[in-house]
Design an enzyme around this catalytic site. Structure first.
Site, PDB file in Angstrom:
ATOM      1  N   CYS A  69       1.265  -1.322  -0.028  1.00 14.50           N
ATOM      2  CA  CYS A  69      -0.408  -0.254   0.055  1.00 14.50           C
ATOM      3  C   CYS A  69       1.354   0.962  -0.121  1.00 14.50           C
ATOM      4  O   CYS A  69       2.049   1.596   0.958  1.00 14.50           O
ATOM      5  CB  CYS A  69      -0.595  -0.341   1.222  1.00 14.50           C
ATOM      6  SG  CYS A  69      -1.843   1.824   1.857  1.00 14.50           S
ATOM      7  N   TYR A  70       0.522   2.103  -1.195  1.00 15.04           N
ATOM      8  CA  TYR A  70       1.425   2.987  -0.660  1.00 15.04           C
ATOM      9  C   TYR A  70       1.086   4.051   0.402  1.00 15.04           C
ATOM     10  O   TYR A  70       2.095   4.885   0.762  1.00 15.04           O
ATOM     11  CB  TYR A  70       0.960   3.926  -1.731  1.00 15.04           C
ATOM     12  CG  TYR A  70       0.918   5.327  -2.314  1.00 15.04           C
ATOM     13  CD1 TYR A  70       2.659   5.660  -2.916  1.00 15.04           C
ATOM     14  CD2 TYR A  70       0.237   6.728  -1.900  1.00 15.04           C
ATOM     15  CE1 TYR A  70       3.231   6.980  -2.849  1.00 15.04           C
ATOM     16  CE2 TYR A  70       0.932   7.928  -2.336  1.00 15.04           C
ATOM     17  CZ  TYR A  70       1.835   7.612  -2.842  1.00 15.04           C
ATOM     18  OH  TYR A  70       2.560   9.200  -2.302  1.00 15.04           O
TER      19      TYR A  70
END
Length: 370
Positions: free
Chosen positions: A60-61
Site C-alpha cells: 500500500c502506497y
C-alpha cells in the site's frame, strides 16, 4: 449489520482538509513500534491501558507513506513513556499480509487503519459496536505524538502498575473478537440528464488503500424512484382515475440484496433499470402527475476491482401519455338522442316481430278449424 442505527446522523458541511503526511526521512529508518501477531496481540492489549495499532500492508502506497512518521512517533512515545517503568501506552503494528486472520478479526478493510484499543473495553454492551476508536487525523510526527499524549494524559501511572500485579488473570479476561462492522445509510438525490447512465456506490479515499476481498456490498433499498417526488394526495387522485398507475414507480422499495459470501470475494451487485415516463393530463393542458415507472433486474458479478453497488438505468424512447378530453354539451345531447332513437327503433322491431308472430299463429289456428 442488523439495520439499526448505531450513530448520529451525519450532515454534510465544509470539506475537511486533506490528511497531512510527514516528510520523507533521509536518515536511517527507526523501528519504534512493536510487531504484533495473532499470538501476542491479546497479551499486549491487556498489558497497556492504551494500545495504538497501525494495520498496514507493504504493497500500500499510503502505508509506506505513513511508516517513517509512525516509527519515529513510536520511538518518541517509547522514550517518554517507557513500557517497563510507565507503560500506559504502546504503539504497535500489524502486517495484514502476514496476519490476515488478525486483521479479519478486527474487520480491517483499508490500509493503513490506525486503531486505538482501550484495555478491558473493546466491546460495548449497548448496540454491540466497537469501543475502540479509529484515528483519521494527520499522519505527521507532531500530530501523532500530540494525539498519543492526549490519550495518556487522563490515565494515572498507578493503573499500569496495578495491571502488572494482576497478570495472573489475563488468560481469564481474554477479549472477545470485534463484532461485524456496520454499514452506511445513504439518503439523497442525484440530478442527471435524461440519457442512459450509471449510479455507483463505491469506497473511495484520498489517503487509504482498500482491501477488496474484505468488502461486502450487501444492501437494502428503502426507496428508489426517478423524477420529482409525488405527493401522496396526488398519487391517490390518480389511482382513483387509473388504478394501475404507480405500481412500478418504486419497484425496488424494501428489497434486500445480501451477499452471503457464497461466491467469494469481490462481488459487485448490479441492477439494470428500464425507465418509462408516464404523464396524466386532465382538463385540457393541466398536468395531474408526471412519474417515471421502471422495471428492474438484478445480478451478482465477480471482478478483480473494488466491489460496488451499481445501478445501470436506461430511459425508454417510448412515453405513456394519458389524457382526459371533456365532451361538449351538444355531443351529450346527440348521444342522448341517439340512445332514445335506438331504444324506439329496437322497440318497434320487437313490436313488429311480436305482432306478425301472433297473426301467423292465429291464421294457423283458423286453418285448423276449417
Amino acid at each position: 449489520h442488523n439495520l439499526r442505527p448505531t450513530g448520529s446522523e451525519f450532515h454534510s458541511g465544509p470539506i475537511s482538509h486533506d490528511i497531512k503526511h510527514g516528510e520523507e526521512f533521509d536518515e536511517e529508518p527507526v523501528e519504534g513500534s512493536v510487531d504484533l501477531t495473532a499470538q501476542n496481540f491479546d497479551r499486549y492489549s491487556h498489558m497497556h491501558p492504551i494500545l495504538v495499532v497501525n494495520f498496514f500492508a507493504p504493497w500500500c502506497y499510503w502505508s509506506n507513506r505513513l511508516k517513517p512518521a509512525w516509527e519515529k512517533a513510536a520511538k518518541i512515545i517509547r522514550e517518554r513513556y517507557d513500557p517497563e517503568l510507565d507503560g500506559r501506552i504502546l504503539l504497535g503494528k500489524v502486517d495484514c499480509t502476514q496476519e490476515p486472520d488478525l486483521c479479519r478479526r478486527n474487520h480491517i478493510q483499508g490500509y493503513p487503519s490506525i486503531r486505538i484499543f482501550r484495555k478491558g473495553s473493546d466491546l460495548r454492551n449497548d448496540h454491540g459496536h466497537h469501543d475502540h476508536e479509529s484515528y483519521y487525523g494527520d499522519r505527521d510526527v507532531d500530530s501523532l505524538v500530540k494525539t498519543m499524549e492526549d490519550l495518556v494524559a487522563p490515565i494515572p501511572v498507578e493503573s499500569h502498575k496495578m495491571a502488572l500485579d494482576d497478570k495472573s488473570n489475563m488468560t481469564q479476561n481474554t477479549k472477545r473478537p470485534a463484532p461485524s462492522t456496520g454499514g452506511c445509510r445513504i439518503e439523497g438525490y442525484v440530478r442527471v440528464k435524461k440519457v442512459p447512465g450509471n449510479l455507483i456506490f463505491s469506497a473511495r479515499s484520498g489517503a487509504h488503500s482498500f482491501d477488496s476481498t474484505q468488502m461486502n456490498m450487501s444492501h437494502v433499498i428503502s426507496h428508489l424512484s426517478f423524477g420529482r417526488k409525488i405527493a401522496p394526495r396526488a398519487m391517490s387522485d390518480v389511482k382513483r382515475l387509473i388504478p394501475y398507475i404507480g405500481g412500478s414507480h418504486d419497484r425496488l422499495n424494501g428489497r434486500s440484496f445480501i451477499n452471503h459470501r457464497d461466491l467469494g470475494a469481490n462481488v459487485t451487485i448490479e441492477h439494470y433499470v428500464q425507465i418509462v415516463k408516464t404523464e396524466v393530463m386532465v382538463k385540457g393542458p393541466h398536468k395531474l402527475v408526471e412519474e417515471y415507472e421502471y422495471t428492474a433486474h438484478s445480478s451478482l458479478a465477480e471482478s478483480v476491482y473494488i466491489p460496488v453497488a451499481k445501478f445501470h438505468f436506461e430511459l425508454s424512447p417510448m412515453q405513456v401519455l394519458i389524457t382526459e378530453n371533456p365532451k361538449s354539451f351538444s355531443h351529450f345531447l346527440t348521444n342522448v338522442c341517439a340512445i332514445i332513437g335506438g331504444v324506439f327503433t329496437v322497440a318497434g322491431i320487437l313490436d313488429s316481430i311480436l305482432h306478425n308472430t301472433f297473426r301467423l299463429m292465429k291464421k294457423v289456428e283458423l286453418g285448423k278449424n276449417f
